[in-house]
Design a protein around this motif. Structure first.
Motif, PDB file in Angstrom:
ATOM      1  N   LEU A  96       0.817  -1.206   0.000  1.00 46.38           N
ATOM      2  CA  LEU A  96       0.000   0.000   0.000  1.00 46.38           C
ATOM      3  C   LEU A  96       0.855   1.262   0.000  1.00 46.38           C
ATOM      4  O   LEU A  96       0.493   2.265  -0.625  1.00 46.38           O
ATOM      5  N   ALA A  97       2.003   1.232   0.692  1.00 48.72           N
ATOM      6  CA  ALA A  97       2.895   2.390   0.684  1.00 48.72           C
ATOM      7  C   ALA A  97       3.381   2.669  -0.738  1.00 48.72           C
ATOM      8  O   ALA A  97       3.430   3.826  -1.177  1.00 48.72           O
ATOM      9  N   LYS A  98       3.738   1.607  -1.459  1.00 46.63           N
ATOM     10  CA  LYS A  98       4.174   1.779  -2.846  1.00 46.63           C
ATOM     11  C   LYS A  98       3.025   2.261  -3.717  1.00 46.63           C
ATOM     12  O   LYS A  98       3.200   3.175  -4.541  1.00 46.63           O
ATOM     13  N   GLN A  99       1.861   1.664  -3.559  1.00 46.22           N
ATOM     14  CA  GLN A  99       0.712   2.054  -4.377  1.00 46.22           C
ATOM     15  C   GLN A  99       0.328   3.515  -4.130  1.00 46.22           C
ATOM     16  O   GLN A  99       0.029   4.259  -5.081  1.00 46.22           O
ATOM     17  N   TYR A 100       0.338   3.945  -2.885  1.00 41.86           N
ATOM     18  CA  TYR A 100      -0.027   5.327  -2.569  1.00 41.86           C
ATOM     19  C   TYR A 100       1.027   6.291  -3.107  1.00 41.86           C
ATOM     20  O   TYR A 100       0.700   7.347  -3.662  1.00 41.86           O
ATOM     21  N   HIS A 101       2.287   5.913  -2.986  1.00 46.63           N
ATOM     22  CA  HIS A 101       3.388   6.740  -3.478  1.00 46.63           C
ATOM     23  C   HIS A 101       3.320   6.927  -4.993  1.00 46.63           C
ATOM     24  O   HIS A 101       3.570   8.021  -5.511  1.00 46.63           O
ATOM     25  N   LEU A 102       2.948   5.873  -5.685  1.00 46.52           N
ATOM     26  CA  LEU A 102       2.886   5.925  -7.150  1.00 46.52           C
ATOM     27  C   LEU A 102       1.511   6.318  -7.678  1.00 46.52           C
ATOM     28  O   LEU A 102       1.338   6.466  -8.892  1.00 46.52           O
ATOM     29  N   GLY A 103       0.540   6.490  -6.796  1.00 50.21           N
ATOM     30  CA  GLY A 103      -0.802   6.847  -7.228  1.00 50.21           C
ATOM     31  C   GLY A 103      -1.492   5.752  -8.011  1.00 50.21           C
ATOM     32  O   GLY A 103      -2.237   6.019  -8.954  1.00 50.21           O
ATOM     33  N   GLN A 104      -1.275   4.495  -7.610  1.00 51.25           N
ATOM     34  CA  GLN A 104      -1.820   3.360  -8.344  1.00 51.25           C
ATOM     35  C   GLN A 104      -3.123   2.851  -7.741  1.00 51.25           C
ATOM     36  O   GLN A 104      -3.273   2.807  -6.513  1.00 51.25           O
ATOM     37  N   SER A 105      -4.027   2.456  -8.600  1.00 56.01           N
ATOM     38  CA  SER A 105      -5.247   1.790  -8.167  1.00 56.01           C
ATOM     39  C   SER A 105      -4.955   0.318  -7.913  1.00 56.01           C
ATOM     40  O   SER A 105      -3.874  -0.191  -8.242  1.00 56.01           O
ATOM     41  N   THR A 106      -5.955  -0.365  -7.367  1.00 60.73           N
ATOM     42  CA  THR A 106      -5.837  -1.809  -7.147  1.00 60.73           C
ATOM     43  C   THR A 106      -5.499  -2.535  -8.445  1.00 60.73           C
ATOM     44  O   THR A 106      -4.656  -3.433  -8.472  1.00 60.73           O
ATOM     45  N   GLU A 107      -6.148  -2.137  -9.509  1.00 64.98           N
ATOM     46  CA  GLU A 107      -5.947  -2.793 -10.800  1.00 64.98           C
ATOM     47  C   GLU A 107      -4.579  -2.476 -11.385  1.00 64.98           C
ATOM     48  O   GLU A 107      -3.970  -3.324 -12.046  1.00 64.98           O
TER      49      GLU A 107
ATOM     50  N   THR B 186      -9.820  -9.195  -1.565  1.00 65.63           N
ATOM     51  CA  THR B 186     -10.720  -8.201  -0.975  1.00 65.63           C
ATOM     52  C   THR B 186     -10.625  -6.881  -1.728  1.00 65.63           C
ATOM     53  O   THR B 186     -11.640  -6.285  -2.118  1.00 65.63           O
ATOM     54  N   ALA B 187      -9.383  -6.419  -1.923  1.00 66.91           N
ATOM     55  CA  ALA B 187      -9.175  -5.141  -2.610  1.00 66.91           C
ATOM     56  C   ALA B 187      -9.684  -5.191  -4.044  1.00 66.91           C
ATOM     57  O   ALA B 187     -10.293  -4.236  -4.533  1.00 66.91           O
ATOM     58  N   ALA B 188      -9.444  -6.312  -4.729  1.00 69.58           N
ATOM     59  CA  ALA B 188      -9.874  -6.442  -6.122  1.00 69.58           C
ATOM     60  C   ALA B 188     -11.395  -6.443  -6.231  1.00 69.58           C
ATOM     61  O   ALA B 188     -11.965  -5.865  -7.168  1.00 69.58           O
ATOM     62  N   ALA B 189     -12.068  -7.082  -5.282  1.00 66.44           N
ATOM     63  CA  ALA B 189     -13.534  -7.136  -5.316  1.00 66.44           C
ATOM     64  C   ALA B 189     -14.143  -5.767  -5.035  1.00 66.44           C
ATOM     65  O   ALA B 189     -15.158  -5.397  -5.636  1.00 66.44           O
ATOM     66  N   ILE B 190     -13.536  -5.017  -4.139  1.00 64.30           N
ATOM     67  CA  ILE B 190     -14.048  -3.687  -3.806  1.00 64.30           C
ATOM     68  C   ILE B 190     -13.740  -2.699  -4.925  1.00 64.30           C
ATOM     69  O   ILE B 190     -14.564  -1.861  -5.286  1.00 64.30           O
ATOM     70  N   GLY B 191     -12.537  -2.809  -5.501  1.00 63.61           N
ATOM     71  CA  GLY B 191     -12.130  -1.919  -6.580  1.00 63.61           C
ATOM     72  C   GLY B 191     -11.620  -0.586  -6.058  1.00 63.61           C
ATOM     73  O   GLY B 191     -11.533  -0.348  -4.854  1.00 63.61           O
ATOM     74  N   GLY B 192     -11.252   0.292  -6.975  1.00 64.50           N
ATOM     75  CA  GLY B 192     -10.729   1.597  -6.583  1.00 64.50           C
ATOM     76  C   GLY B 192      -9.312   1.492  -6.078  1.00 64.50           C
ATOM     77  O   GLY B 192      -8.482   0.771  -6.643  1.00 64.50           O
ATOM     78  N   ASN B 193      -9.019   2.189  -4.995  1.00 65.29           N
ATOM     79  CA  ASN B 193      -7.688   2.177  -4.396  1.00 65.29           C
ATOM     80  C   ASN B 193      -7.650   1.249  -3.193  1.00 65.29           C
ATOM     81  O   ASN B 193      -8.504   1.347  -2.297  1.00 65.29           O
ATOM     82  N   ALA B 194      -6.667   0.380  -3.150  1.00 70.46           N
ATOM     83  CA  ALA B 194      -6.592  -0.609  -2.074  1.00 70.46           C
ATOM     84  C   ALA B 194      -6.336   0.031  -0.722  1.00 70.46           C
ATOM     85  O   ALA B 194      -6.684  -0.533   0.316  1.00 70.46           O
ATOM     86  N   TYR B 195      -5.726   1.226  -0.726  1.00 68.51           N
ATOM     87  CA  TYR B 195      -5.446   1.893   0.554  1.00 68.51           C
ATOM     88  C   TYR B 195      -6.668   2.615   1.108  1.00 68.51           C
ATOM     89  O   TYR B 195      -6.610   3.210   2.181  1.00 68.51           O
TER      90      TYR B 195
END
Length: 385
Positions: free
Chosen positions: A191-202, A273-282
């Motif tokens: 999640l730290a990497k995803q938030y830093h890079l502005g990445q969605s779950t997908e 869980t994150a994939a089913a919800i969608g959007g951003n995992a954080y």
């Protein structure tokens, strides 16, 4: 205090018996013995909260020695230096702090402004990074299998999250509670990497340690949260042994009861869980896991089922009984076989996978691969006001 390492001992054991270069084999043996000693050494006790709170970082240089913390190299607010490892450690700890602060309103890993202390250039050819209960420590890698350990935000986030767990649920580092400890670090490291890079779950790669392997290694990372067991398949490393379902749960006395092995099961549950919800995992998924970790509902010896039920309770509390979020959590744990349900199989355990490591090393330290180069950490992260 137990030290926590990003590279598990079974991987170093494998390398210590399979690499061609005898000097490199000796180096991996030395790392194993060194890590075994560190696992029982008390933490240095450097960390302290600042009165004002907020982001505070301190990076030190061990100059290829093993005395911690080393020589001061960069303090909070100072300009970048010429040493790339120093800047990467500074930026990676900052990115992790920012994720916890902005997504979960947590002030540093203890929640009270603990100074994030890091040491770089630890030992010579040291192929690991660890949290020792008070600070981060980074090796430079051996140059043949592993590159340096400071450039991956998820590695830094993983290790710092061991500190968050230390200050909250304090999960015992053995068996299923230890695998949960490792999985939680993988979750928030990713999640730290995803938030830093502005990445969605997908958009996220869901890899832990992408960029650590040298180009000749047939692998993309240490672990895959999306597809445990597929991160590497290399003649020297062997094949990634992580299970993704309780039917593959590994019973072993090594690796503190398989904490790095069986963590693949709760890792996949979070991804699903994150994939089913969608959007951003954080966002929703991250909040459910963070609430579970910090609400006081876990014991030091919580099992996978305990944690799964606690995440259900958190989702129910945050989003309601009839929410899509609760349904996603429940289905994810059913899919990996932790909770009963139509998609789960009856749990069974497997024997420890065979290893080519030498017996003395075992006692010294307790899908296809698509090569890719993950985004590297930019030179600097903008300081928070």
């Amino acid at each position: 205090m137990v030290s926590h390492y990003i590279v598990p001992p079974y991987l170093l054991e494998q390398l210590a018996s399979t690499v061609d270069d005898p000097n490199l084999r000796a180096r991996f043996r030395q790392s194993l013995q060194h890590d075994a000693v560190l696992r029982t050494r008390p933490a240095a006790g450097l960390g302290r909260a600042t009165e004002a709170g907020g982001l505070q970082r301190a990076v030190y240089d061990a100059a290829h020695e093993t005395n911690l913390p080393g020589t001061p190299a960069r303090a909070e607010g100072e300009d970048p230096v010429q040493d790339e490892a120093v800047n990467q450690a500074y930026d990676g700890t900052g990115a992790t702090w920012k994720m916890f602060s902005e997504c979960f309103r947590r002030d540093s890993i203890d929640g009270q402004g603990l100074v994030l202390t890091s040491t770089v250039h630890y030992d010579r050819g040291y192929s690991n990074a660890f949290w020792d209960g008070a600070q981060m420590v980074f090796g430079d890698g051996d140059g043949e299998i592993f590159a340096g350990f400071t450039g991956s935000v998820d590695v830094t986030g993983h290790e710092l999250t061991h500190g968050v767990t230390q200050y909250t649920a304090n999960l015992a580092y053995e068996g299923q509670s230890g695998a949960l400890n490792e999985s939680i670090s993988d979750v928030f490291g990713s999640l730290a990497k995803q938030y830093h890079l502005g990445q969605s779950t997908e958009e996220a790669d869901w890899l832990i340690g992408a960029g650590l392997f040298m180009p000749t290694v047939q692998g993309v990372a240490l672990r895959s949260m999306k597809a445990p067991g597929t991160a590497y398949d290399d003649p020297r490393l062997g094949k990634d042994p992580q299970p993704d379902h309780m039917s593959g749960y590994i019973e072993t006395e090594n690796d503190n009861g398989g904490v790095h092995l069986n963590s693949g099961i709760p890792n996949r549950a979070f991804y699903l869980t994150a994939a089913a919800i969608g959007g951003n995992a954080y966002d929703d998924a991250g909040k459910i896991w963070y609430t579970t970790l910090t609400s006081g509902g876990l014991s030091e010896t919580s099992t996978f089922q305990d944690f799964a039920e606690a995440t259900q309770a958190s989702a129910r509390q945050l989003y309601g009984e009839d929410s899509d979020q609760l349904a996603a959590v429940t289905e994810a744990w059913q899919t990996v076989g932790v909770l009963p349900g139509a998609t789960s199989d009856e749990p069974e355990t497997l024997e420890e996978p065979e290893t080519t490591a030498q017996p003395d090393l075992m006692s010294a330290a307790q899908t296809e691969l698509q090569p890719s180069t993950p985004p590297s950490l930019p030179p600097t992260v903008k300081d928070e006001d």
